[in-house]
Write an enzyme that holds these catalytic residues in place. Sequence first.
Site, short mmCIF file in Angstrom:
data_model
loop_
_atom_site.label_atom_id
_atom_site.label_comp_id
_atom_site.label_asym_id
_atom_site.label_seq_id
_atom_site.Cartn_x
_atom_site.Cartn_y
_atom_site.Cartn_z
N ARG A 197 -0.52 -17.24 -8.89
CA ARG A 197 0.65 -18.22 -8.48
C ARG A 197 1.37 -19.06 -9.50
O ARG A 197 0.70 -19.39 -10.61
CB ARG A 197 -0.31 -19.13 -7.77
CG ARG A 197 0.50 -20.43 -6.97
CD ARG A 197 -0.30 -21.41 -6.46
NE ARG A 197 -1.31 -20.70 -5.37
CZ ARG A 197 -2.46 -21.44 -5.00
NH1 ARG A 197 -2.79 -22.46 -5.49
NH2 ARG A 197 -3.08 -20.95 -4.15
N HIS B 129 -5.31 -20.00 -10.54
CA HIS B 129 -4.10 -18.95 -10.10
C HIS B 129 -3.01 -19.10 -10.97
O HIS B 129 -2.69 -17.73 -11.18
CB HIS B 129 -3.55 -19.67 -8.84
CG HIS B 129 -4.55 -19.43 -7.67
ND1 HIS B 129 -4.78 -18.12 -6.89
CD2 HIS B 129 -5.22 -20.36 -6.61
CE1 HIS B 129 -5.83 -18.15 -5.82
NE2 HIS B 129 -5.96 -19.58 -5.84
N ASP C 170 -7.64 -15.42 -3.57
CA ASP C 170 -7.99 -15.91 -2.41
C ASP C 170 -8.26 -14.90 -1.51
O ASP C 170 -7.09 -14.29 -1.37
CB ASP C 170 -7.12 -16.99 -1.71
CG ASP C 170 -6.78 -18.47 -2.68
OD1 ASP C 170 -7.84 -18.52 -3.32
OD2 ASP C 170 -5.91 -19.22 -2.24
N GLU D 15 -14.29 -24.12 -1.31
CA GLU D 15 -13.39 -23.13 -0.51
C GLU D 15 -14.04 -21.67 -0.46
O GLU D 15 -14.12 -21.05 -1.63
CB GLU D 15 -12.09 -22.77 -1.16
CG GLU D 15 -10.93 -23.95 -1.21
CD GLU D 15 -9.47 -23.92 -1.77
OE1 GLU D 15 -8.42 -24.68 -1.71
OE2 GLU D 15 -9.54 -22.99 -2.81
N HIS E 225 -11.95 -18.92 -2.06
CA HIS E 225 -11.44 -19.03 -3.50
C HIS E 225 -12.56 -18.52 -4.67
O HIS E 225 -13.43 -19.28 -4.63
CB HIS E 225 -10.94 -20.37 -3.76
CG HIS E 225 -10.23 -20.57 -5.23
ND1 HIS E 225 -9.04 -20.98 -5.23
CD2 HIS E 225 -10.91 -20.59 -6.43
CE1 HIS E 225 -8.87 -21.28 -6.81
NE2 HIS E 225 -10.19 -20.88 -7.38
#
Length: 858
Positions: free
Chosen positions: A725, A754, A761, A819, A822
């Site tokens: 990301r 990320h 994810d 999460e 994740h």
Amino acid sequence: MRQSRTNPAERTAFLFRVALLVSLLLAAFLVLRAAPLWLRRPPSDVPPRKANPVILSEAKDPAVSRSGHSARRISPKARESAPATVGPTLRYHAAADAAARLIFRVMRDENLPGVSIAFVDNNEIVWARGFGYADAERKIPATAETIYRVGAISRLVTDAAILARADRAQLHLGAPSSRYLPVFHPANPFTAPITLRELMADRAGLVREPPIGSIYDSSSPSLIATVESLNETKLLYWPATHQKVSDAAAAVLGEILQRETGQSFANYVRRAVFDPIGMSHSSFAAPGANLAPHLAAGEMWTYDGETISPPQFQPGVAPAVGLYTSVEDLGRFLAALFESEKPARANILAPQTVSQMWTPQFVHPDAAVGMGLGFRVGRFADHRLAFASGSLYGYAAEILALPGQQLGVVVATNVDAANGATSEIAGAALRWMLAARHGHRPPELAESTDLPAVSARSLAGRYGSLATAFDLIERDGSLYFLPIAGGPMVRVRQLGRSLLTDGRLGYGIRLTPIPGGIRIGDTIFPSYTLPKPKPAPAAWKALIGEYGWPYATLYILEKDGRLTALLPSLDYAPLAEMTPSIFAFPHSGPYDGERIVFVRGPNGIAASLTLGGVRFPRRKLSGSSGPFFRIHPLKPVPELRREALRAKPPRGHGDFRKPDLVDVAALDPKIHLDIRYATSHDFLGAPVYTEAKAFLQRPAALALVRVAHHLERQGYGLLIHDAYRPWYVTKIFWDATPPDKRIFVADPSEGSRHNRGCAVDLTLYSLATGKQVPMTGHYDEMTERSYAFYPGGTSLERWDRGLLRHAMTREGFQVYPYEWWHFDYHGWRHYPVLNLTFEQLSRAAASGEHKKEVENKE
């Protein structure tokens, strides 16, 4: 040379001085040798786990002085100037020393902010002190005078107040409660009335909690309103025939005291019990200005790792659970009971009355185990044991007494439900006190240690069959014990070649691994391979969810093919279906004989449930109404994008590896993509990526391919929602997200994993159908359902979630606790924070491929 001469008197004086000096040196040596360890070295030599500041602070604890080794007499005159630390007396130096070392270890292992303890011998407190912090955030140390909420231990005081009036013939324990409280008349299908003795001995047959004023009712209604609400309930058992814990029963006793004395319950108990004994740090009302500074800051927690700020309301059942007190005051209470057993002494209770408190009621006269009046009764090292434990909203406490020896221990901590820890400390301390009473050194206590993660994984599974079976559950490298019949999930640690349940919620069950199973005592529980769970009945989908309040959440889930309640007390309770909306509790556990009744809304989905008349509303989790979670961004997304693109990412320090981002989908055609951030189906409701791509650093990508091959053999494929990301997107997410949900997004000032190309994810899809596998929560759902160890949902959802986690872990990924989807690759620290756009990466990849083609042609 002249020879000096000394007369006999001078020589005698000299020899006397030499002998005196030698005696003083020897005495000093013996005193230092006998001194507790914390006087000879700072307690910080115990290596703290995770650098626990509570343990480290003990080296500077000003409360370690022994106050001249003097014991404290139980006298009202002493309470005004009582120091925070008492003793230990000479006899109990070694026992106190051993207890201190155990407390430090338990605080470290269980991450307890503070612990307070008191030793009682006859009518004296011979040692009392605190460890760690009453308030860790404000660095306020715990002392013997620190005030805790002690839950069910409150009933001891309520019962003592009733018994004091019975001694004066103002109440009769065998009389029907209706004689003193005509307004109390729950439906009674039996012919026998409820007596005061039955109310005190948990034999009244009442529901556990009243409809109004329960421990969950934050409105804090009056005691009379609480008692009158019981008229809406029905007795569950014939009085005197069945033992069942009931907070409601103690509330009835409290209202009887109010009616009989014309005083409020809190005021009467203060005058009748607290003041005569000298319990100056105790109250059934919320602590006022004089006591509030001594109140410890409590801490609540959940199985999925959440920490909750405890509520401060006083429930209507205060006579059952509402006592605020210190270990020193409870020590005074216990010492007063010991003193009362001596016929020649005048105290708050008559000797024969105190004897009844720790004598089993409604059983054979020779019974050694049962329920007394307030106390539970058992055996300890061939002695009669009277004990009580309690826990309420951020606190836990234990009180143990050996009436025949007149020895007792009180322990309290400011962590909710940590009675496993308090019982371990109290039990060991009492054993050491017994040794000291007989002039022996404290026996060595075998210390359990963390179980290696590889052992935890190898031992995980089901053992035994039918109702006696239990699960050993591996979570994040630790092992937990959970009977399928219900109860709490307790951590398991290593003890020599055996295992020991040793955690906040329980202590003391020894398990020995053997080929093909586990042995507990003389019973062998063979290992059993659990098959993949079947889907839960479709009709239960409308019932599964969370009910109650943030401080008291009741989960309804499916487990082992049964609808199951996970109570706010952290106990699991499998339910029996009576009708599609009525389910019964098992005949063991806190709600023995009671039922859950679901109340459905117009859509057929349960809107609430009732338990013993207490209504638990269904919790509405914000933003989670559909498959795509939404928030309201703090600013419009286009504005956030412009700001993020202008900003600069943080500059890393150190030697980083050269980035080598690869397109994961190109490595294995069975790895599918569902890049939500390239669509409007993300939590912002607007796309933030211009391409639906998934890049990872090469080692992480290759590890992910190995995960995919492993899962393929079990019929699953990987579905990626996000991987690398760009940093500017991390900044968009942070600036868009409300502060209360930022545990689900990364801080751009530090960068995300990320951003380093080392986080992914993802979820599972079925290779047979191509459909995504349901999990306990939706991707990017910012609620508790997203936690990696969220306990709700169905067995199949939790099984699939665990399958994904275990497959990822074996290849070097670590799940993010908040999460389930994740995962971070273990080498993420070796890569820099990147801000390359997907277009730049795609062009670089295309350029690299073109270059390879040219090189191949050449």
